[in-house]
Motif scaffolding. Sequence first.
Motif, short mmCIF file in Angstrom:
data_model
loop_
_atom_site.label_atom_id
_atom_site.label_comp_id
_atom_site.label_asym_id
_atom_site.label_seq_id
_atom_site.Cartn_x
_atom_site.Cartn_y
_atom_site.Cartn_z
N GLY A 92 -48.95 -19.47 -18.94
CA GLY A 92 -49.95 -19.38 -19.62
C GLY A 92 -50.69 -20.13 -19.04
N PRO A 93 -51.69 -20.51 -20.37
CA PRO A 93 -53.68 -21.36 -19.75
C PRO A 93 -53.32 -22.42 -19.14
N LEU A 94 -52.18 -23.69 -19.13
CA LEU A 94 -52.36 -24.74 -18.69
C LEU A 94 -52.02 -24.22 -16.99
N HIS A 95 -52.02 -23.31 -16.44
CA HIS A 95 -51.52 -22.95 -14.94
C HIS A 95 -52.21 -21.93 -14.79
N GLY A 96 -51.62 -20.49 -14.19
CA GLY A 96 -51.94 -19.93 -13.80
C GLY A 96 -52.81 -18.75 -14.33
N ARG A 100 -69.62 -36.26 -16.14
CA ARG A 100 -69.24 -36.86 -17.14
C ARG A 100 -67.47 -37.17 -17.12
N LEU A 101 -67.12 -36.27 -16.46
CA LEU A 101 -65.09 -36.57 -16.29
C LEU A 101 -65.32 -37.24 -14.65
N GLY A 102 -65.96 -36.70 -14.00
CA GLY A 102 -65.93 -36.98 -12.22
C GLY A 102 -64.70 -38.50 -12.00
N GLY A 142 -61.52 -38.12 -12.61
CA GLY A 142 -60.83 -37.28 -11.57
C GLY A 142 -60.78 -35.68 -11.32
N ILE A 143 -61.46 -35.87 -12.50
CA ILE A 143 -61.58 -34.31 -13.29
C ILE A 143 -62.67 -33.39 -12.66
N TYR A 144 -61.49 -32.71 -11.35
CA TYR A 144 -62.83 -31.39 -10.82
C TYR A 144 -62.15 -30.10 -10.51
N LYS A 173 -62.22 -33.72 -27.53
CA LYS A 173 -60.98 -33.01 -26.53
C LYS A 173 -60.47 -32.06 -26.07
N GLN A 174 -61.51 -30.90 -26.18
CA GLN A 174 -60.79 -30.25 -25.96
C GLN A 174 -61.29 -29.74 -23.84
N LYS A 175 -59.68 -28.50 -23.82
CA LYS A 175 -60.21 -28.60 -21.84
C LYS A 175 -60.56 -27.46 -21.58
N ILE A 176 -61.34 -28.13 -20.62
CA ILE A 176 -62.35 -27.36 -19.97
C ILE A 176 -61.73 -25.88 -18.85
N MET A 177 -61.43 -25.07 -18.56
CA MET A 177 -60.99 -24.52 -18.60
C MET A 177 -61.20 -24.76 -16.70
N GLY A 178 -60.43 -24.33 -15.67
CA GLY A 178 -60.65 -24.47 -14.32
C GLY A 178 -60.81 -25.91 -14.23
N LEU A 179 -60.95 -26.66 -14.64
CA LEU A 179 -60.77 -28.19 -14.26
C LEU A 179 -59.70 -29.07 -14.64
N GLY A 180 -59.66 -29.64 -13.97
CA GLY A 180 -58.42 -30.89 -13.31
C GLY A 180 -57.52 -30.50 -13.43
N HIS A 181 -56.27 -31.34 -12.47
CA HIS A 181 -54.84 -31.07 -12.09
C HIS A 181 -54.08 -32.12 -12.47
N ARG A 182 -52.54 -31.91 -12.65
CA ARG A 182 -52.11 -32.75 -12.42
C ARG A 182 -52.00 -34.26 -10.72
N VAL A 183 -52.39 -33.03 -9.73
CA VAL A 183 -51.92 -33.73 -8.61
C VAL A 183 -53.25 -34.19 -8.07
N ASN A 192 -60.51 -26.82 -10.19
CA ASN A 192 -58.99 -26.84 -9.56
C ASN A 192 -59.10 -25.31 -8.91
N VAL A 193 -58.13 -24.25 -8.50
CA VAL A 193 -58.23 -23.35 -7.55
C VAL A 193 -58.79 -22.51 -8.98
N ASP A 194 -58.24 -22.02 -10.35
CA ASP A 194 -58.95 -21.18 -10.70
C ASP A 194 -60.33 -21.05 -11.41
N PHE A 195 -61.02 -22.18 -10.84
CA PHE A 195 -62.58 -22.26 -11.03
C PHE A 195 -62.94 -21.02 -10.74
C1 LIG Z 1 -54.28 -28.60 -15.05
C2 LIG Z 1 -54.74 -29.73 -16.17
C3 LIG Z 1 -52.85 -29.22 -17.49
C4 LIG Z 1 -52.96 -31.23 -15.89
O1 LIG Z 1 -52.64 -31.69 -16.90
P1 LIG Z 1 -52.34 -33.02 -17.47
O2 LIG Z 1 -52.53 -33.67 -16.10
O3 LIG Z 1 -51.61 -33.50 -17.93
O4 LIG Z 1 -53.34 -34.45 -17.75
P2 LIG Z 1 -53.34 -34.41 -18.53
O5 LIG Z 1 -53.43 -33.65 -19.94
O6 LIG Z 1 -53.28 -35.96 -19.45
O7 LIG Z 1 -54.72 -34.95 -19.00
C5 LIG Z 1 -55.41 -36.46 -18.69
C6 LIG Z 1 -57.05 -37.02 -19.10
O8 LIG Z 1 -58.06 -35.71 -18.70
C7 LIG Z 1 -58.64 -35.07 -19.93
N1 LIG Z 1 -58.86 -33.82 -18.83
C8 LIG Z 1 -58.40 -33.24 -18.38
N2 LIG Z 1 -57.66 -31.73 -17.55
C9 LIG Z 1 -59.09 -31.93 -18.65
C10 LIG Z 1 -59.72 -30.29 -18.80
N3 LIG Z 1 -60.00 -29.67 -17.97
N4 LIG Z 1 -61.15 -30.13 -19.27
C11 LIG Z 1 -61.69 -31.83 -19.99
N5 LIG Z 1 -60.62 -33.16 -19.97
C12 LIG Z 1 -60.42 -33.08 -19.18
C13 LIG Z 1 -57.72 -35.10 -20.81
O9 LIG Z 1 -58.15 -34.42 -21.83
C14 LIG Z 1 -56.95 -36.25 -20.60
O10 LIG Z 1 -58.09 -37.78 -21.18
P3 LIG Z 1 -57.57 -38.48 -21.27
O11 LIG Z 1 -56.88 -39.37 -20.99
O12 LIG Z 1 -58.94 -39.09 -22.58
O13 LIG Z 1 -57.04 -38.17 -22.94
C15 LIG Z 1 -55.09 -30.29 -17.40
O14 LIG Z 1 -56.07 -30.67 -15.98
C16 LIG Z 1 -55.89 -29.25 -18.28
O15 LIG Z 1 -55.11 -28.23 -19.09
N6 LIG Z 1 -56.74 -28.18 -17.48
C17 LIG Z 1 -57.04 -27.09 -18.09
C18 LIG Z 1 -56.20 -25.58 -17.19
C19 LIG Z 1 -56.42 -24.91 -15.99
O16 LIG Z 1 -57.37 -25.09 -15.41
N7 LIG Z 1 -55.24 -25.49 -15.56
C20 LIG Z 1 -55.30 -24.27 -14.30
C21 LIG Z 1 -54.53 -25.73 -13.45
S1 LIG Z 1 -54.43 -25.21 -11.07
#
Ligand SMILES: CC(C)(COP(=O)(O)OP(=O)(O)OC[C@H]1O[C@@H](n2cnc3c(N)ncnc32)[C@H](O)[C@@H]1OP(=O)(O)O)[C@@H](O)C(=O)NCCC(=O)NCCS
Length: 377
Positions: free
Chosen positions: A218-222, A303-305, A308-310, A252-262, A312-315
């Motif tokens: 899935g696009p939110l993971h690998g 904009r997102l730092g 805590g959005i930086y 409010k769209q997710k930018i691929m390769g940024l952000g991480h649950r941990v 991730n490994v996929d970037f």
């Molecule tokens: C990895 C990911 C799924 C983690 O999701 P999550 O822990 O559920 O984080 P959330 O979706 O709750 O995001 C928390 C906040 O950061 C924002 N955010 C998270 N990832 C973002 C991204 N990639 N781009 C823009 N905003 C992002 C969310 O919109 C949310 O904002 P809000 O609090 O104003 O609503 C998510 O960061 C993401 O979809 N990233 C892009 C896909 C990706 O690169 N995945 C590979 C992971 S290794």
Amino acid sequence: MSGDFVPGLAGVVAAKSAIGWINGLEGILRYRGIGIEELAEHSSFEEVSYLLLMGRLPTRDELSAFDAQLKAYRAVPDGITAILQNLPKDGHPMVALQSAVAALGTFYQQMDVTDRDGNQAAALRLIASMPTIVAAFDRIRKGQTVLAPDSDLNHAANFLYMLTGERPDEKVTRLIDVCLVLHAEHGFNASTFTGRVVGSTMANPYSTIAGAVGSLSGPLHGGANERVLHMLRDVGSADAVAPFLETMISTKQKIMGLGHRVYRVKDPRATVLQTMAADLFSSHGSTPLYDIAHTLESEAAKRLGAKGIYPNVDFYSGLVYEKLGIEVDLYTPLFAISRVAGWTAHWLEQLEDNRIYRPTQHYVGSTDSSYVDIAQR
Ligand SMILES: CC(C)(COP(=O)(O)OP(=O)(O)OC[C@H]1O[C@@H](n2cnc3c(N)ncnc32)[C@H](O)[C@@H]1OP(=O)(O)O)[C@@H](O)C(=O)NCCC(=O)NCCS
């Protein structure tokens, strides 16, 4: 309702594990206690697989015996190749991989998972055979002959050889090897958890890992790594990065390769990959996408730092794979070829102290409705 409802199970502790350790605030990742940077510098995928599965680094003899076992398991039954030949050529390689991994369970029937040696062998077979499956599907869809594995080559080089028909040079082999090391394990991520859930039912190893492959796709993971590349291509130039980010963030769209649950800082694997990418581009020529990625990282940090959005490994991984000429839709299968080491380690760990996963739900539906005859609805 019993217990708190935690969307996405964020922060919920679901098991004890001694395989991968992550400190998301400081950006630290360790396999069995050893830092990812050290492993990327000194280790190989084969050695890391041993480390993950056995819990410690091997001696020279142990590593060579392990390597020989992996090599012996590389070839897949002709029936698996036939299955791949019968799949639509435009199907996604992750779906083909998931199907073939599940089908392995019909060739190597292991419905009893109480035999430790049998489980260990299945883990090795899965690690060894997944590159063969991915390479075979890619060649089949291109109308090329499927190549047998070459036991003179290490895991990384053999994969590239089976894919391209050419033996890669040392630098390229090492790059892919390090990518495999970096992606091998990452704690309780979605695909590993999926594998542990399937494994907790005492399902066979091939169904267990097929479940994990599906979860990784899935696009939110690998699946993010291939989307990063499409995104960078769509952005087109470094000048277009700022307006692109403004649109993505305001809608409010997710930018691929940024952000991480941990991670709340830059993913340490992205840092290693970025250095590798920079090195590759300085020796083999740069790509315009690298400048776009660089600009995107710094503009996104502004904009997102704060959230805590930086990266991730996929970037950065896709930039490396693109430069090596690997097809975009093989990026996630490459991730799977590596992560299977972590999945199988978690599966074995799960079985050591197994309890079936069975969380509860917060039921929000009706509890008092009556059946209405179809004619009266
Ligand atoms: C990895 C990911 C799924 C983690 O999701 P999550 O822990 O559920 O984080 P959330 O979706 O709750 O995001 C928390 C906040 O950061 C924002 N955010 C998270 N990832 C973002 C991204 N990639 N781009 C823009 N905003 C992002 C969310 O919109 C949310 O904002 P809000 O609090 O104003 O609503 C998510 O960061 C993401 O979809 N990233 C892009 C896909 C990706 O690169 N995945 C590979 C992971 S290794």
